[in-house]
Design an enzyme around this catalytic site. Structure first.
Site, mmCIF file in Angstrom:
data_model
loop_
_atom_site.group_PDB
_atom_site.id
_atom_site.type_symbol
_atom_site.label_atom_id
_atom_site.label_comp_id
_atom_site.label_asym_id
_atom_site.label_seq_id
_atom_site.Cartn_x
_atom_site.Cartn_y
_atom_site.Cartn_z
ATOM 1 N N PHE A 139 16.859 60.084 60.139
ATOM 2 C CA PHE A 139 17.450 60.261 58.808
ATOM 3 C C PHE A 139 16.364 60.009 57.776
ATOM 4 O O PHE A 139 15.778 58.932 57.729
ATOM 5 C CB PHE A 139 18.624 59.305 58.558
ATOM 6 C CG PHE A 139 19.267 59.557 57.222
ATOM 7 C CD1 PHE A 139 20.221 60.556 57.077
ATOM 8 C CD2 PHE A 139 18.880 58.848 56.095
ATOM 9 C CE1 PHE A 139 20.792 60.826 55.837
ATOM 10 C CE2 PHE A 139 19.448 59.116 54.853
ATOM 11 C CZ PHE A 139 20.404 60.101 54.718
ATOM 12 N N ASP A 224 8.711 55.864 57.693
ATOM 13 C CA ASP A 224 9.810 55.769 56.738
ATOM 14 C C ASP A 224 10.393 54.360 56.836
ATOM 15 O O ASP A 224 11.183 54.054 57.724
ATOM 16 C CB ASP A 224 10.867 56.833 57.050
ATOM 17 C CG ASP A 224 11.993 56.842 56.033
ATOM 18 O OD1 ASP A 224 12.151 55.832 55.306
ATOM 19 O OD2 ASP A 224 12.731 57.842 55.970
ATOM 20 N N LYS A 253 15.392 51.628 49.103
ATOM 21 C CA LYS A 253 16.551 50.733 49.298
ATOM 22 C C LYS A 253 16.392 49.292 48.775
ATOM 23 O O LYS A 253 16.776 49.017 47.648
ATOM 24 C CB LYS A 253 16.985 50.745 50.760
ATOM 25 C CG LYS A 253 17.661 52.069 51.141
ATOM 26 C CD LYS A 253 18.496 51.965 52.394
ATOM 27 C CE LYS A 253 19.402 53.162 52.564
ATOM 28 N NZ LYS A 253 18.766 54.329 53.182
HETATM 29 C C1 LIG Z 1 18.528 55.741 52.940
HETATM 30 C C2 LIG Z 1 17.387 56.372 53.619
HETATM 31 C C3 LIG Z 1 16.724 57.490 53.070
HETATM 32 C C4 LIG Z 1 17.203 58.192 51.833
HETATM 33 O O1 LIG Z 1 17.221 57.363 50.710
HETATM 34 P P1 LIG Z 1 18.048 57.819 49.400
HETATM 35 O O2 LIG Z 1 17.716 56.744 48.395
HETATM 36 O O3 LIG Z 1 19.486 57.843 49.775
HETATM 37 O O4 LIG Z 1 17.564 59.141 48.995
HETATM 38 C C5 LIG Z 1 15.621 57.977 53.746
HETATM 39 N N1 LIG Z 1 15.184 57.411 54.881
HETATM 40 C C6 LIG Z 1 15.793 56.333 55.424
HETATM 41 C C7 LIG Z 1 15.246 55.743 56.675
HETATM 42 C C8 LIG Z 1 16.921 55.795 54.829
HETATM 43 O O5 LIG Z 1 17.550 54.760 55.402
#
Ligand SMILES: *Cc1c(COP(=O)(O)O)cnc(C)c1O
Length: 402
Positions: A139, A224, A253
């Site tokens: 994700f 990420d 986040k």
């Molecule tokens: C939440 C998340 C995203 C996307 O972040 P947004 O602020 O919702 O655009 C991307 N990568 C990871 C691993 C995430 O947990």
């Protein structure tokens, strides 16, 4: 047991009537929070074991965060990127320090995780290559570029054609990664622990192997850390637990403690130099309000010892859940305060719904897994109230599903 009043239902109905329905109907209308607790508009209290999906690192209403953004709001909320502010400069320096980034590293601030991933995509294009390798279950966000790297079919299919040149390989499989990375690969993008896939870590050594494979192929290794970063796993960033040095990381986040801020951190002058003046931008990115929030979050994680606490509280949770020896619980995975309790039956949505009626917010991240990503300030006593309530909640869910 919590009850939802008629006026609460009316608010949810007004939400439904006024919003594009991408989130379905929210579970509750929340009114306020304090520490690890939130209250709904009926005054019901919930222990927030999700923390806004790993965002509310300091919990709700932390005086350091409230003080920092209040003070900054009175001074300057926004200037354009024609100018900068002390808050922006200090936030970038603090991020580079906790990332243990070498001389010549850099930060680009944006406003969300997806934007950080978009920035990584553009960075990777500057290698002169266009291939991107990600993994099954990944994700990386919902914007068009980021969703191209996200794996879930339901998120992708309605929006095709997406970015070309993206390959998803089996997660945790070193040989599959090695086979997929070649002279056209610009970047390999990996979550150190897959959050949305259900809090799933690759086997030990996988990130180190990815580092070696990308180095040999001349491709970037971008991690990420949007969900795993900012102390969530007990280290500032999860890759530090493995001693791997990436070419870049995406962050968001937890960084602002709830104030929107994301970023791309590039490691070393060569990678940092790939993006030059005029090649990328953001109107809001790096604004002093968001940067003052990030500074308060990072300073408070340090001053309150929250990295150590995330490890201890995470261990406490695992020990106590395992000690229940409940037949529906098959284990607890993850690290620090990013955890999933795995279930023997695919009834996590029912468990989460019943948990809420008992005053606990948890997330059914998969049919058989409950995700917990509580504020890093949550106490072991607070965690214990959840673990103590869990057997009755699980029994109720089993009975319902029978
Ligand atoms: C939440 C998340 C995203 C996307 O972040 P947004 O602020 O919702 O655009 C991307 N990568 C990871 C691993 C995430 O947990």
């Amino acid at each position: 047991m919590t009850e939802i009043s008629a006026s609460h239902q009316v608010l949810l109905e007004r939400y439904r009537a006024s919003h594009i329905g991408v989130f379905g109907l929210p579970g509750l209308v929340l009114a306020r929070g304090d520490g690890a607790y939130v209250w709904d508009v009926d005054g019901n209290r919930y222990l927030d074991l999700l923390g806004g999906i790993a965002v509310n690192a300091l919990g709700h209403g932390h005086p350091e965060l409230v003080g920092a953004i209040s003070k900054q709001a009175a001074e300057l909320v926004h200037v354009s990127n024609f100018f900068t502010t002390p808050a922006q400069i200090e936030a970038a320096e603090a991020v580079l320090r906790i990332a243990q980034a070498p001389q010549g590293s850099g930060v680009f601030f944006c406003n969300s995780g997806s934007e950080a991933v978009e920035t990584a995509i553009k960075l990777s294009r500057r290698t002169g290559r266009t291939g991107i390798v990600a993994v099954g279950g990944a994700f990386h966000g919902r914007t068009t570029g980021a969703v191209s790297l996200t794996h879930k079919e339901a998120y992708r299919a309605p929006f095709e054609p997406l970015l070309p040149g993206v390959l998803h390989v089996a997660p945790g499989d070193v040989e599959a990664l090695r086979a997929a990375v070649g002279p056209d690969t610009a970047m390999v993008l990996l979550e150190p622990i897959q959050g949305e896939a259900g809090v799933v870590a690759p086997p030990v050594g996988y990130l180190a192997a990815a580092r070696e494979i990308t180095r040999d192929a001349g491709a970037l290794l971008v991690l990420d850390e949007i969900q795993t970063g900012i102390g969530r796993t007990g280290a500032w960033f999860a890759h530090q637990l493995e001693g791997v040095v990436p070419d870049a990381i995406t962050i968001a986040k937890g960084l602002g403690g709830g104030v929107p801020i994301g970023g791309l951190v590039t490691f070393g002058p060569e990678v940092t130099g790939l993006l030059t003046a005029g090649q990328h931008g953001s109107t809001f990115g790096g604004n002093p309000l968001a940067c003052s929030a990030a500074l308060a979050v990072l300073a408070t994680i340090e001053s309150e010892g929250l990295l150590e606490h995330a490890v201890a509280a995470g261990d406490f949770l695992v020990d106590r859940v395992e000690a229940l020896a409940h037949p529906l619980v098959t284990g607890v995975r993850g690290a620090g305060l990013l955890r999933a309790i795995t279930l023997a039956q695919p009834i996590a949505p029912a468990v989460a719904r019943l948990a809420r009626s008992h005053g606990f917010i948890v997330n059914p991240v998969a049919a058989d897994a409950l995700r917990l990503a509580p504020p890093l300030v949550i106490t072991t006593d607070q965690l214990a109230t959840f673990v103590d309530a869990l057997p009755a909640i699980l029994d109720e869910a089993v009975k319902e599903s029978a």
